[in-house]
Design a protein around this motif. Structure first.
Motif, PDB file in Angstrom:
ATOM      1  N   GLN A  83       0.821  -1.007  -0.221  1.00 17.66           N
ATOM      2  CA  GLN A  83      -0.003   0.085   0.017  1.00 17.66           C
ATOM      3  C   GLN A  83       0.587   1.169   0.118  1.00 17.66           C
ATOM      4  O   GLN A  83       0.687   2.300  -0.898  1.00 17.66           O
ATOM      5  CB  GLN A  83      -0.869   0.058   1.248  1.00 17.66           C
ATOM      6  N   SER A  99      -6.718   0.070  -2.862  1.00 17.21           N
ATOM      7  CA  SER A  99      -6.246  -0.890  -1.898  1.00 17.21           C
ATOM      8  C   SER A  99      -7.499  -1.226  -0.948  1.00 17.21           C
ATOM      9  O   SER A  99      -7.369  -2.182  -0.299  1.00 17.21           O
ATOM     10  CB  SER A  99      -5.321  -0.348  -0.993  1.00 17.21           C
ATOM     11  N   SER A 100      -8.562  -0.395  -0.918  1.00 12.32           N
ATOM     12  CA  SER A 100      -9.550  -0.530  -0.046  1.00 12.32           C
ATOM     13  C   SER A 100     -10.494  -1.549  -0.576  1.00 12.32           C
ATOM     14  O   SER A 100     -11.696  -2.252   0.107  1.00 12.32           O
ATOM     15  CB  SER A 100     -10.337   0.730   0.503  1.00 12.32           C
ATOM     16  N   TYR A 102     -10.343  -4.501  -0.535  1.00 15.52           N
ATOM     17  CA  TYR A 102     -10.028  -5.655  -0.121  1.00 15.52           C
ATOM     18  C   TYR A 102     -11.254  -6.472   0.262  1.00 15.52           C
ATOM     19  O   TYR A 102     -11.346  -7.907   0.430  1.00 15.52           O
ATOM     20  CB  TYR A 102      -9.249  -5.661   1.176  1.00 15.52           C
ATOM     21  N   SER A 155      -4.567  -4.575  -1.973  1.00 13.31           N
ATOM     22  CA  SER A 155      -6.153  -4.973  -1.343  1.00 13.31           C
ATOM     23  C   SER A 155      -6.211  -6.329  -1.222  1.00 13.31           C
ATOM     24  O   SER A 155      -6.908  -6.964  -0.305  1.00 13.31           O
ATOM     25  CB  SER A 155      -6.901  -4.432  -2.514  1.00 13.31           C
TER      26      SER A 155
END
Length: 293
Positions: A83, A99-100, A102, A155
């Motif tokens: 990240q 990256s969110s 996930y 992520s």
């Protein structure tokens, strides 16, 4: 049954704002600090804070706790490291959103590792998220930048960290297991920075020190404690919805501090990713409650 409180909602909103601002701080801090050094300092500070906060529980730590902390901590380090690299190479708001994603990967990793089949909501969310990522990341020549690809990889590691908590952190004290994964993350970051990074590239100044303290004390230590307290009064749906707004705050801070620009196509992509996050985390349970009433 949990009873909602205004303090709980405000605490979660503070967490969302702090986490949304973290990418901007990372972006600014990595101008003078290498990624490994930043992570090492950040999680050393966070680990000390949580060790002090859980001082009376430290005697509970045994081999099982240590094994769990190591597995989860490795996943956490890889998630934060990728990240951080991603935000170094791209704008903070976009990196934060990518990256969110996930939460969309979690059900499918859970299916692979925990043998828990994803629900139809997760399939819908994954499809929406994939389209959103294409709109946000793919350039005119249908290529994805190196920085964006690293953020997407992060992520996946975030999803792995969550699955690791489900597999090895079950029935463990949340404060202790979080402290242990922070300590493991700090140790791995120190090993990396001492062996792979150039000490001469480190430039300590007030901005770098402030960034490390903000990330370690506020974004890691205080935010975790506030989230733990808030979850005692707020239901999981409210928690996930409020915390998901960190992505919106990330875009706002990116636009304010780094003059981050967004095209109509990227905005549409952000909307799809945000909607996918809401669907994946809540399964639209808040709509079901309204219908029931």
């Amino acid at each position: 049954m949990k009873k909602n409180s205004m303090f709980g909602k405000l605490a979660l909103l503070f967490v969302a704002i702090a986490w949304g601002s973290s990418m901007v701080v990372i972006k600014g801090s990595t101008d003078t600090l290498p990624a490994g050094t930043l992570l090492a300092c950040r999680f050393t500070v966070a680990g000390v804070i949580l060790a002090l906060a859980n001082f009376n529980k430290l005697k509970q730590i045994d081999k099982d706790y240590l094994k769990s902390g190591i597995f989860i901590g490795v996943c956490l380090f890889m998630a934060y490291f990728t990240q951080t690299i991603g935000v170094m190479l791209e704008m903070p708001g976009k990196s934060h959103f990518l990256s969110s994603a996930y939460c969309v990967f979690v059900p499918f990793l859970g299916w692979l590792i925990l043998k828990e089949k994803p629900k139809v909501y997760h399939v819908i969310a994954a499809t929406m998220c994939a389209v959103g990522i294409i709109l946000v990341s793919v350039a005119g020549n249908f290529s994805i930048s190196y920085g964006d690809s690293i953020s997407i990889i992060s992520s996946v590691f975030w999803a792995a960290q969550i699955i690791a908590i489900a597999k090895w952190g079950k029935d463990k004290d949340p404060g202790l297991i979080t402290m242990l994964q922070f300590v493991v993350c700090a140790v791995l970051a120190w090993v990396f920075t001492l062996t792979m990074e150039n000490p001469g590239a480190i430039e300590w100044n007030m901005g770098a020190v402030g960034g490390v303290l903000y990330l370690g004390i506020v974004c890691s230590g205080i935010c975790f404690l506030l989230q733990t307290i808030a979850q005692k009064t707020e239901n999981p749906t409210s928690v996930s919805i409020i915390l998901s707004f960190e992505n919106i705050f990330g875009l706002v801070f990116g636009a304010i501090f780094f003059n981050e620009k967004f095209t109509p196509r990227s905005i549409m992509g952000f909307v799809l990713i945000f909607a996918a996050i809401i669907i994946a985390e809540t399964e639209l349970s808040f709509l079901k409650k309204k219908k029931a009433k």
